[in-house]
Design an enzyme around this catalytic site. Structure first.
Site, PDB file in Angstrom:
ATOM      1  CG  ASP A   1      -2.046  -1.084   1.006  1.00  0.00           C
ATOM      2  OD1 ASP A   1      -1.827  -2.260   1.121  1.00  0.00           O
ATOM      3  OD2 ASP A   1      -2.948  -0.680   0.341  1.00  0.00           O
TER       4      ASP A   1
HETATM    5  O1  MRU Z   1      -7.658  -3.203   2.829  1.00  0.00           O
HETATM    6  P1  MRU Z   1      -7.502  -3.656   1.378  1.00  0.00           P
HETATM    7  O2  MRU Z   1      -8.231  -4.767   1.004  1.00  0.00           O
HETATM    8  O3  MRU Z   1      -7.407  -2.375   0.480  1.00  0.00           O
HETATM    9  O4  MRU Z   1      -5.799  -4.129   1.622  1.00  0.00           O
HETATM   10  C1  MRU Z   1      -5.372  -4.221   0.403  1.00  0.00           C
HETATM   11  C2  MRU Z   1      -3.756  -4.660   0.423  1.00  0.00           C
HETATM   12  O5  MRU Z   1      -3.210  -4.540   1.551  1.00  0.00           O
HETATM   13  C3  MRU Z   1      -2.861  -5.043  -0.943  1.00  0.00           C
HETATM   14  O6  MRU Z   1      -2.061  -6.115  -0.549  1.00  0.00           O
HETATM   15  C4  MRU Z   1      -2.465  -3.810  -1.541  1.00  0.00           C
HETATM   16  O7  MRU Z   1      -3.415  -2.774  -1.502  1.00  0.00           O
HETATM   17  C5  MRU Z   1      -1.987  -4.182  -2.982  1.00  0.00           C
HETATM   18  S1  MRU Z   1      -3.267  -4.411  -4.051  1.00  0.00           S
HETATM   19  C6  MRU Z   1      -2.588  -4.585  -5.375  1.00  0.00           C
END
Ligand code: MRU
Length: 373
Positions: A261
């Site tokens: 993220d």
């Molecule tokens: O809370 P989320 O489902 O948005 O978290 C998503 C993640 O942590 C993913 O690993 C990250 O965003 C990468 S998605 C290509």
């Protein structure tokens, strides 16, 4: 009308792995909270719908939320019945909406990166064009480009990652990997990042098994990643989050590969809660740990992961099943701590796979991300 009340089934041309269905003037988002049981799309008509869809996890995954935010505003300005303002007022309108959209979720840098770039597009257009409608047009075109660029970047991440992993294979001709959360088509405009690497390994005939964690409490792994694996006939096995150490101890995985993220300048990486535990387990068991992410997930303004803002989500996600949407499963009255992400220190990360190539460590065991970019 509330966003919830406008759900419709997939229409022709939409497939169950397409989280973002866009054509100029119309945006439909796959309601990922209902997967894997139902494929329902929600119409997103403006930035407010976009904000709600992101906040409520209709759409999630760092690249997907950035693109959905951008396109929700593209749809809003495309469908504006009239706008009597000047070019500067059109740009201010865009800036105001983008500042609102960025507040929907704090951790993924892709969202703030996209909104910053789009604000600049609006402001630059206002300085050069003659009418407000051309400011909006420049914005719409830039938002649409983000959608197409993301798929291109993901396919490149897949190729670089698969080549790199195969190059590191010592002995076995096939490999098994463990992934966490969902980083696939559903988390992006298509194909995926870490899951894109797994897709490429499978396409190249070298994937023995992909293991995915459940990824509690929201179950992105069991609901979404498992769904993508089954959809694409990729050999895959679901494990409880708590089974990861035992899996590594049993020697059943050659690598762990996750998304990101936000990656700080030193390589510290924020990703779904539980990523840090996986990295610690991997280090202990001598399993390489890879992060796969587009360059837009890198935040060079932060020197280390300690500066990353970690989103804390509602206690309901732990107290109730189905990420807060189902029946109560925890004792009433218990207090809850529910960080949605954690930060894996760079020293636990073996390499970072991007669309521009793989960032490996320098002789002093650091990442020189700035130099790479
Ligand atoms: O809370 P989320 O489902 O948005 O978290 C998503 C993640 O942590 C993913 O690993 C990250 O965003 C990468 S998605 C290509």
């Amino acid at each position: 009308m509330a966003l919830e009340s406008n759900g419709t089934k997939a229409s022709e041309g939409e497939n169950s792995l397409q989280s973002i269905c866009y054509k100029r003037g119309s945006l439909r988002l796959l309601d990922q909270r209902r997967l894997p049981l139902e494929t329902i799309y929600l119409d997103v008509r403006d930035a407010t719908d976009g904000w709600n869809a992101i906040r409520d996890m209709v759409v999630r995954g760092a690249p997907a939320i950035a693109i959905s935010a951008a396109l929700s505003l593209a749809v809003e300005v495309f469908n504006l019945e009239s706008f009597d303002g000047t070019c500067e007022e059109a740009a201010s309108f865009l800036v105001m909406k983008l500042e609102y959209l960025v507040s929907s979720r704090p951790t993924a840098v892709n969202l703030s990166d996209a909104t910053t770039k789009l604000k600049n597009i609006g402001l630059e257009a206002a300085a050069t064009v003659a009418q407000a409608k051309y400011v909006f047009q420049a914005y719409i075109e830039a938002a649409e480009t983000m959608l197409t660029d993301d798929v291109t970047a993901n396919k490149a991440i897949g190729s670089h990652g698969a080549a790199f992993l195969q190059g590191r294979l010592k002995g076995p001709k096939t490999l098994s990997v463990l992934t966490h959360c969902n980083t696939g088509s559903l988390a992006t405009a298509g194909y995926g990042t870490a899951l894109g690497v797994i897709r490429t390994l499978h396409a190249e005939g070298v994937l023995e098994m992909a293991f995915c964690t459940e990824t509690r409490p929201f179950n992105q792994g069991s609901r979404l990643t498992a769904f993508e694996f089954v959809h694409d006939n990729i050999p895959a096995t679901l494990i409880a989050d708590s089974a990861a150490a035992a899996l590594m101890k049993a020697g059943r995985v050659n690598a762990v590969i996750v998304g990101a993220d936000r990656i700080a300048a030193n390589g510290d990486t924020a990703n779904k809660i539980g990523t840090y535990s996986l990295a610690l387990c991997a280090m202990y068991h001598g399993v390489p740990f890879y992060v796969a992410a587009p360059i837009t997930s890198i935040d060079l303004s932060l020197s280390s992961g300690g500066q990353i803002v970690i989103e804390e989500r509602s206690a309901k996600e732990l107290l109730h099943s189905r990420g807060g949407l189902g029946e109560q499963v925890a004792a009433s009255g218990i207090s809850v701590w529910n960080p949605a992400f954690d930060v894996t220190p760079a020293n636990l990360i073996s390499a970072i796979i991007t669309e521009k190539g793989v960032i490996t460590k320098t002789k002093s065991d650091d990442f020189n991300i700035q130099g790479f970019i």
